[in-house]
Design a protein around this motif. Sequence first.
Motif, mmCIF file in Angstrom:
data_model
loop_
_atom_site.group_PDB
_atom_site.id
_atom_site.type_symbol
_atom_site.label_atom_id
_atom_site.label_comp_id
_atom_site.label_asym_id
_atom_site.label_seq_id
_atom_site.Cartn_x
_atom_site.Cartn_y
_atom_site.Cartn_z
ATOM 1 N N LYS A 180 39.425 28.714 38.951
ATOM 2 C CA LYS A 180 38.096 28.373 39.463
ATOM 3 C C LYS A 180 37.833 29.059 40.799
ATOM 4 O O LYS A 180 36.749 29.625 41.020
ATOM 5 C CB LYS A 180 37.987 26.855 39.626
ATOM 6 C CG LYS A 180 36.639 26.396 40.161
ATOM 7 C CD LYS A 180 36.602 24.873 40.307
ATOM 8 C CE LYS A 180 35.273 24.424 40.906
ATOM 9 N NZ LYS A 180 35.238 22.940 41.105
ATOM 10 N N LYS A 183 37.152 32.809 40.216
ATOM 11 C CA LYS A 183 35.837 33.083 39.641
ATOM 12 C C LYS A 183 34.722 32.943 40.667
ATOM 13 O O LYS A 183 33.724 33.667 40.618
ATOM 14 C CB LYS A 183 35.578 32.138 38.467
ATOM 15 C CG LYS A 183 36.380 32.477 37.212
ATOM 16 C CD LYS A 183 36.043 33.873 36.694
ATOM 17 C CE LYS A 183 36.844 34.229 35.456
ATOM 18 N NZ LYS A 183 36.616 35.637 35.033
ATOM 19 N N PRO A 187 33.841 36.978 40.068
ATOM 20 C CA PRO A 187 33.604 36.569 38.673
ATOM 21 C C PRO A 187 34.135 37.549 37.635
ATOM 22 O O PRO A 187 34.413 37.166 36.502
ATOM 23 C CB PRO A 187 32.070 36.476 38.594
ATOM 24 C CG PRO A 187 31.623 36.279 39.998
ATOM 25 C CD PRO A 187 32.596 37.037 40.850
#
Length: 223
Positions: A180, A183, A187
């Motif tokens: 997480k 990202k 991304p």
Amino acid sequence: MKVNLQEDVLKDLDLTAAFNREIFKENNILVINIMSSPGAGKTTLLEETIKALRNDFQMAVIEGDLATDLDAERIRSLGVESVQINTVGGCHLDARMITKTLNEFELDKIDILFIENIGNLVCPSGYDLGQEYKVVVLSVPEGNDKIPKYPVMFRRTDVTIVNKIDLLPYVSFNLEEAGKNLKEINPQAQLKALSAQTGEGMDAWIHWIKDAYHQCIKTKPFK
């Protein structure tokens, strides 16, 4: 009159990186710049990667360290050519250092060149060496705070490897949280969790390298 020496130096390094990239392209060499903090397991990862790929590719390694050639010797023991760069205190490799090593190799006989950068999560991220891909290695004992604390490093890499997952039962590292955090910062980056020590997860990394090689040379003539 004010002269910005830093800007001039960085411009010169970018030109040198472009020069290196052209040489690699002419010789159909995939170049991967591997970065991490000290002790994350870059050299062990390289050793196991070489063992997995040596039947398919001719490989070479540029080793960067402040001192000693211990890591280069480990690579040479596998029958792979390795050139050592000692920075004597410098916290990163730069494109000019790479250029100076190129005459040590028979470039037309290399498919993949790995550059093991200095162990540091800050300086190496800002320097283009002429590589095709940047890879950063993070080990689970370092903790989940490294990705948000060193965003420039992880923002500028194509692949983040989470190494030493065999230690997950013994440390407070959360793979889902790491994914997480990555990202949010980058991304497009890929995350690959593995243990270079036990081999768990190595297949995905090896497949990525093979795919990267074929992507790199798909518009170039084969040797």
